[in-house]
Motif scaffolding. Structure first.
Motif: not given
Ligand SMILES: NC(=O)c1ccc[n+]([C@@H]2O[C@H](COP(=O)([O-])OP(=O)(O)OC[C@H]3O[C@@H](n4cnc5c(N)ncnc54)[C@H](OP(=O)(O)O)[C@@H]3O)[C@@H](O)[C@H]2O)c1
Length: 253
Positions: A38-64
């Motif tokens: 994922p690009p740099e700004d789509v890396k997991p950061v929690t709200r507590s680390e960066q108050e104004t942003l929603a928590t991000l969870f990333i997961c690998q997926l091969d949708a085929r």
């Protein structure tokens, strides 16, 4: 509330993740990536680390791959609850070309294997996501299930021909979404199912074809994300089963 973006390593998907994380009603975003990091700004950061942003969870997926979609659904289920229902899912997975695949200008270039690849990436993932994540969407809260399709998948709007595999795979995707909207009108009444056309957007997918785009009609990924979210914001349950462009206009199936 939870937002789910599949294909978040791509141009449109990553811009949607960035935009969704800034929304106050979204507490967490689940984003899938495939081969690319994922690009740099789509890396997991929690709200507590960066108050104004929603928590991000990333997961690998091969949708085929149905097993991979099932794992993604299991991962998502860990984050869904009565207090954190799913607000929306936007599937941004797609393929137009690769090193080995180019859109066909004529029937002479159609190749069975490449057509199957287009179907596997552009049509199948939405069905598998609906099958495995559908149970997580049912609640008393209105919820959006959307896939980024393409206007060229419209049969009624086809004036130029060509691009057999891409057009066919997006037309199949559109039919799948229409069936799903009908089925869920009966069994998951809170879910609004729509196909979206993003407009030509400056990403790796459109890069080889951007020279034909009229001035002012090539959108940045940020513009497209904002326009698609505005369209989704405007929808009611009665809109389920529509194919909508970035400006909210309806496209013929
Ligand atoms: N850009 C446009 O002008 C335009 C116009 C009309 C419609 N669309 C549609 O918009 C959607 C997003 O396109 P984009 O422009 O953002 O393209 P993009 O930057 O190429 O992104 C495509 C995304 O799909 C993912 N993907 C491909 N195969 C996958 C698989 N098997 N499993 C899981 N993920 C997979 C890619 O991940 P990896 O890179 O990691 O494989 C990437 O995240 C596509 O459906 C496209 O058809 C785009």
């Amino acid at each position: 509330m939870l937002a789910i973006v599949t294909g978040a390593s791509g141009g449109i998907g990553s811009a949607l993740v960035v935009a969704l994380r800034q929304r106050p009603e979204i507490t967490a975003v689940i984003a899938s990536y495939h081969r690319s990091d994922p690009p740099e700004d789509v890396k997991p950061v929690t709200r507590s680390e960066q108050e104004t942003l929603a928590t991000l969870f990333i997961c690998q997926l091969d949708a085929r791959d149905e097993a991979s979609v099932k794992q993604f659904a299991d991962f998502t289920a860990l984050h869904v609850s009565a207090t954190c229902p799913v607000k929306l899912l936007i599937n941004c997975i797609g393929m137009l070309h690769s090193e080995a695949v180019q859109p066909e200008k004529s029937i002479r270039y159609v190749d069975a294997h490449k057509l199957q690849q287009a179907m596997a990436v552009n049509s199948l993932p939405t069905l598998l996501l609906a099958k495995h994540l559908g149970p997580l969407l049912k609640s008393n809260t209105p919820c959006l299930f959307s896939t980024v399709s393409a206007r060229v998948g419209s049969i009624g709007d086809n004036r130029l021909g060509g691009w057999y595999s891409y057009r066919m795979s997006k037309a199949a995707l559109n039919q799948a979404l229409k069936c799903l909207a009908i089925e869920w009108k009966r069994s998951a009444r809170n879910v609004i199912v729509v196909a979206l056309h993003p407009g030509t957007t400056a990403t790796a997918l459109s890069e080889p074809f951007q020279h034909n785009v009229p001035v002012g009609k090539l959108f940045s990924t940020e513009q497209t994300a904002d326009m698609l979210l505005q369209v989704l914001d405007s929808l009611q349950v009665a809109d389920s089963g529509k194919f909508l462009a970035y400006d909210g206009s309806e496209i013929a199936w």
